[in-house]
Design an enzyme around this catalytic site. Sequence first.
Site, PDB file in Angstrom:
ATOM      1  N   GLY A   8      37.215 -45.751  34.354  1.00 49.27           N
ATOM      2  CA  GLY A   8      37.067 -47.058  34.974  1.00 49.27           C
ATOM      3  C   GLY A   8      35.883 -47.806  34.394  1.00 49.27           C
ATOM      4  O   GLY A   8      35.166 -47.312  33.513  1.00 49.27           O
ATOM      5  N   GLY A  12      31.133 -44.371  32.249  1.00 47.19           N
ATOM      6  CA  GLY A  12      30.488 -43.519  31.262  1.00 47.19           C
ATOM      7  C   GLY A  12      31.408 -43.188  30.104  1.00 47.19           C
ATOM      8  O   GLY A  12      31.056 -42.392  29.226  1.00 47.19           O
ATOM      9  N   ALA A  32      35.527 -52.889  17.444  1.00 49.18           N
ATOM     10  CA  ALA A  32      35.364 -53.558  18.731  1.00 49.18           C
ATOM     11  C   ALA A  32      36.458 -54.596  18.912  1.00 49.18           C
ATOM     12  O   ALA A  32      36.711 -55.410  18.018  1.00 49.18           O
ATOM     13  CB  ALA A  32      33.996 -54.228  18.796  1.00 49.18           C
ATOM     14  N   HIS A  47      26.152 -52.580  24.299  1.00 56.32           N
ATOM     15  CA  HIS A  47      26.929 -51.616  23.518  1.00 56.32           C
ATOM     16  C   HIS A  47      26.353 -51.479  22.109  1.00 56.32           C
ATOM     17  O   HIS A  47      26.233 -50.367  21.588  1.00 56.32           O
ATOM     18  CB  HIS A  47      28.406 -52.034  23.457  1.00 56.32           C
ATOM     19  CG  HIS A  47      29.204 -51.579  24.632  1.00 56.32           C
ATOM     20  ND1 HIS A  47      29.874 -50.390  24.645  1.00 56.32           N
ATOM     21  CD2 HIS A  47      29.427 -52.152  25.835  1.00 56.32           C
ATOM     22  CE1 HIS A  47      30.485 -50.235  25.809  1.00 56.32           C
ATOM     23  NE2 HIS A  47      30.230 -51.302  26.551  1.00 56.32           N
TER      24      HIS A  47
END
Length: 169
Positions: A8, A12, A32, A47
């Site tokens: 979700g 993590g 990405a 990120h």
Amino acid sequence: MKHLVLGGVRSGKSAFAQEQVAASGKPVCYVATSQVWDDMADRIRQHKDNRPSEWQLIEEPLALASVLNSLNSPYQAVIVECFTLWITNLLCLEDETRLQEEKQALLKAVEAFEGDLVLVSSEVGLGIMPMNALARRFGDEAGAMNQALAKLTDRVTFVAAGLPLPLKS
């Protein structure tokens, strides 16, 4: 090794997936799929800050199969994040033909990939039934893609609260 990592939002899964691809010891390319919408710029920056600087970065919101085909080598490690954003990008085009073509091409590219491949996707089937047609379609498309990828990968891991739960190994 082909590995699908599900979880979700803020589960993590990204950190876990990055650990997996880094462990390959091969040069890593991070693919990405995100586009910068509303507050996504902060998430994208976070990120980037959490990835090793030596990793190659390719930003591709739509033509994932083309990118995977160009990187296909037994000496390459690739992480793709994230398939649910990719599905969103394709749905927002409102081009059914392109959606179907990209999905089929992507599944063929994953099946043919010879290097280490870590695929990140959100698990969208754990919540309530969406109230509008587009949200239901998104859930249907994301769920079907996750199932198809799970069949094509050697490993599948579900991550919750930063804890990996192997589903297929």
